[in-house]
Scaffold this motif. Structure first.
Motif, PDB file in Angstrom:
ATOM      1  N   CYS A 160       0.842  -1.201   0.000  1.00 42.49           N
ATOM      2  CA  CYS A 160       0.000   0.000   0.000  1.00 42.49           C
ATOM      3  C   CYS A 160       0.876   1.250   0.000  1.00 42.49           C
ATOM      4  CB  CYS A 160      -0.922   0.006   1.213  1.00 42.49           C
ATOM      5  SG  CYS A 160      -1.992  -1.449   1.331  1.00 42.49           S
ATOM      6  N   HIS A 161       0.460   2.257  -0.773  1.00 38.99           N
ATOM      7  CA  HIS A 161       1.239   3.480  -0.956  1.00 38.99           C
ATOM      8  C   HIS A 161       0.514   4.698  -0.371  1.00 38.99           C
ATOM      9  CE1 HIS A 161       2.570   0.741  -4.132  1.00 38.99           C
ATOM     10  NE2 HIS A 161       3.686   1.426  -4.226  1.00 38.99           N
ATOM     11  N   ILE A 162       1.304   5.611   0.192  1.00 33.87           N
ATOM     12  CA  ILE A 162       0.833   6.960   0.514  1.00 33.87           C
ATOM     13  C   ILE A 162       1.647   7.927  -0.345  1.00 33.87           C
ATOM     14  CG2 ILE A 162       0.479   8.714   2.287  1.00 33.87           C
ATOM     15  CD1 ILE A 162      -1.037   6.279   3.041  1.00 33.87           C
ATOM     16  N   ALA A 199       0.592   0.767   5.358  1.00 32.06           N
ATOM     17  CA  ALA A 199       1.388   1.330   4.262  1.00 32.06           C
ATOM     18  C   ALA A 199       2.786   0.726   4.262  1.00 32.06           C
ATOM     19  CB  ALA A 199       1.474   2.843   4.397  1.00 32.06           C
ATOM     20  N   GLU A 200       3.286   0.435   3.070  1.00 36.50           N
ATOM     21  CA  GLU A 200       4.649  -0.081   2.915  1.00 36.50           C
ATOM     22  C   GLU A 200       5.551   0.898   2.163  1.00 36.50           C
ATOM     23  OE1 GLU A 200       5.101  -2.387   4.745  1.00 36.50           O
ATOM     24  OE2 GLU A 200       3.730  -4.074   4.558  1.00 36.50           O
ATOM     25  N   SER A 253       2.248  -1.663  -7.271  1.00 34.60           N
ATOM     26  CA  SER A 253       1.145  -1.911  -6.339  1.00 34.60           C
ATOM     27  C   SER A 253       0.589  -3.321  -6.512  1.00 34.60           C
ATOM     28  CB  SER A 253       0.027  -0.889  -6.576  1.00 34.60           C
ATOM     29  OG  SER A 253      -1.099  -1.192  -5.781  1.00 34.60           O
ATOM     30  N   THR A 254       0.034  -3.858  -5.441  1.00 36.95           N
ATOM     31  CA  THR A 254      -0.698  -5.123  -5.511  1.00 36.95           C
ATOM     32  C   THR A 254      -2.197  -4.888  -5.690  1.00 36.95           C
ATOM     33  OG1 THR A 254      -0.759  -5.130  -3.087  1.00 36.95           O
ATOM     34  CG2 THR A 254       0.984  -6.417  -4.151  1.00 36.95           C
ATOM     35  N   ALA A 282      -6.778  10.276   3.571  1.00 32.85           N
ATOM     36  CA  ALA A 282      -7.161   9.280   4.573  1.00 32.85           C
ATOM     37  C   ALA A 282      -6.147   8.141   4.548  1.00 32.85           C
ATOM     38  CB  ALA A 282      -8.560   8.743   4.308  1.00 32.85           C
ATOM     39  N   SER A 283      -6.042   7.439   5.675  1.00 32.47           N
ATOM     40  CA  SER A 283      -5.097   6.344   5.813  1.00 32.47           C
ATOM     41  C   SER A 283      -5.590   5.089   5.110  1.00 32.47           C
ATOM     42  CB  SER A 283      -4.896   6.050   7.305  1.00 32.47           C
ATOM     43  OG  SER A 283      -4.174   4.856   7.504  1.00 32.47           O
ATOM     44  N   THR A 284      -4.651   4.304   4.599  1.00 37.75           N
ATOM     45  CA  THR A 284      -5.003   3.015   4.001  1.00 37.75           C
ATOM     46  C   THR A 284      -5.566   2.045   5.033  1.00 37.75           C
ATOM     47  OG1 THR A 284      -2.708   2.263   4.326  1.00 37.75           O
ATOM     48  CG2 THR A 284      -3.277   3.198   2.176  1.00 37.75           C
ATOM     49  N   ARG A 285      -5.368   2.332   6.313  1.00 38.03           N
ATOM     50  CA  ARG A 285      -5.893   1.450   7.364  1.00 38.03           C
ATOM     51  C   ARG A 285      -7.425   1.431   7.403  1.00 38.03           C
ATOM     52  NH1 ARG A 285      -5.483  -1.604  10.230  1.00 38.03           N
ATOM     53  NH2 ARG A 285      -4.974  -1.056  12.360  1.00 38.03           N
TER      54      ARG A 285
END
Length: 403
Positions: free
Chosen positions: A225-227, A256-257, A339-340, A370-373
């Motif tokens: 996951c990207h920000i 995020a990775e 990305s996956t 917003a966060s990927t979480r």
């Protein structure tokens, strides 16, 4: 009991589940949630045995993923009760057409039958998957990881007690006892017994199912996951989002990775990022994030130089790959290449940049500020979830009850 015998029992129970009324299924789910809380002590004792056996063989982050506590068990029960409140999808008329001939055509949702889930060392998946499958009118066969098997067995024992209290067959919920690769292969090839297989775990597990299964599979995705921090980002907001996405629970697939930073603000933002994720966390006694930096980022802040695999790795740990890019189009291009298809986010005050990002990033969940979480069934109002689907056939994104 052998895996084949479990499959036969689940198949024998699927008709009763398909015919069960919404009232009966909801009664069973409520009793299952109550039983989880009633048997908390036994579940925690089993989980402690799993933790003791795993300690020293897996990382501290993965130990946290395995661990249960009273709050997490309460959360599992809450997730089941949320499923009770959701509309029953089984039997819903999806479409109705009256033809000139007088024929009435109805398209109706029917239960899958037997749903098998292969998952790794997160005990809460046991209750989430069971609740969703059973409410959707299907029998459920669970195959968890060996590290969490004692925990899963204690959870399933409690859930079966709830099923029985509502008059539904306990055989509708099965836990595979064999935790070797052989049982996974049996589920992948259980034609005539398994109507749908859902793998939930790391890239190796998912790839094995996709490559080898002869039964239908829904692919849940690994999360690279990207920000992307745009030149027009509120930088304090960006720091909050990156820290949440990376640090709130790094062992999960929506963490995020990778952080991509617009070159126009990299000189200003990257020192703030290092201060927030490394220096401040160290001073607070929290685990600092290891920053793996591309060449441009390494000229601005100190950290580990990124290797060739670091932008294609799901770390599931306090590690973040950082890359400097030339604006939103370069960020989109990088995501397309690495990305996956799970969850990716842009932080920006520029609406046009955000719209371009949202339209072009081809992932199951795409976020603006917003966060990927947030990629989670509960956060989306779906109750608990079966997993995050990254494919486009059938379900995409968090797989809740309707999916």
């Amino acid at each position: 009991m052998t895996t084949q015998e479990l499959l036969q029992k689940a198949k024998g129970a699927k008709t009763a589940m398909a015919l069960a009324s919404t009232e009966t299924k909801n009664k069973a789910l409520s009793a299952m949630a109550d039983a989880l809380e009633r048997h908390q002590a036994e579940i925690l004792a089993a989980n402690q045995l799993d933790l003791d056996a795993a300690r020293g063989t897996i990382s501290s982050v993965m130990l946290d993923r395995l661990a249960l506590n009273p709050d997490r068990i309460a959360g599992m029960a809450k997730g089941i009760r949320e499923v009770v409140e959701l509309p029953d999808p089984a039997g819903a008329v999806l479409n109705r057409v009256e033809r000139p001939s007088g024929i009435v055509v109805e398209k109706t949702a029917v239960p899958m039958g037997v749903i098998a889930i292969i998952y790794e060392s997160r005990p809460n998946v046991t209750s989430d998957a069971a609740a969703l499958a059973l409410k959707a009118g299907s029998a459920c066969v669970l195959r968890g990881g060996k590290e969490a098997h004692r925990s899963a067995a204690a959870i399933v024992a409690a859930l079966k007690e709830g099923l029985s209290a509502a008059g539904l067959p306990e055989d509708a919920l099965q836990l595979v006892e064999d935790t070797t690769r052989a049982s996974s292969n049996e589920l992948m090839t259980a034609t005539g017994y398994v109507d749908l297989l859902i793998p939930r775990g790391g890239a190796g597990l998912i790839r094995a199912c996709v490559d080898n299964a002869t039964v239908p599979v829904i692919e849940t995705g690994t999360g690279i996951c990207h920000i992307y921090v745009d030149r027009a980002a509120d930088q304090e907001m960006a720091l909050n989002i990156v820290e949440n996405a990376k640090c709130s629970r790094p062992s999960v697939c929506n963490a995020a990775e990778v952080c991509l930073v617009d070159r126009a603000v990299a000189g200003e933002f990257l020192p703030k990022l290092r201060e927030r994720l490394v220096d401040r966390r160290t001073a607070q006694g929290a685990i600092p994030v290891e920053l793996r930096l591309d060449q441009a980022a390494a000229q601005i802040i100190s950290g580990t130089h990124a290797g060739p695999e670091d932008f294609d790795t799901e770390f599931l740990d306090y590690v973040l790959a950082v890359k400097v890019v030339d604006g939103v189009d370069a960020a989109v291009a990088h995501i397309a290449a690495h990305s996956t298809g799970h969850s990716d986010a842009i932080v920006t005050a520029d609406e046009e940049a955000a719209k371009r990002f949202l339209a072009q990033v081809d992932s199951a969940a795409v976020y603006w500020n917003a966060s990927t979480r947030f990629t989670d069934g509960g956060e989306f109002g779906l109750g608990c979830e079966m997993g995050i689907s990254t494919q486009k056939l059938h379900a995409r994104g968090p797989m809740g009850l309707a999916e």
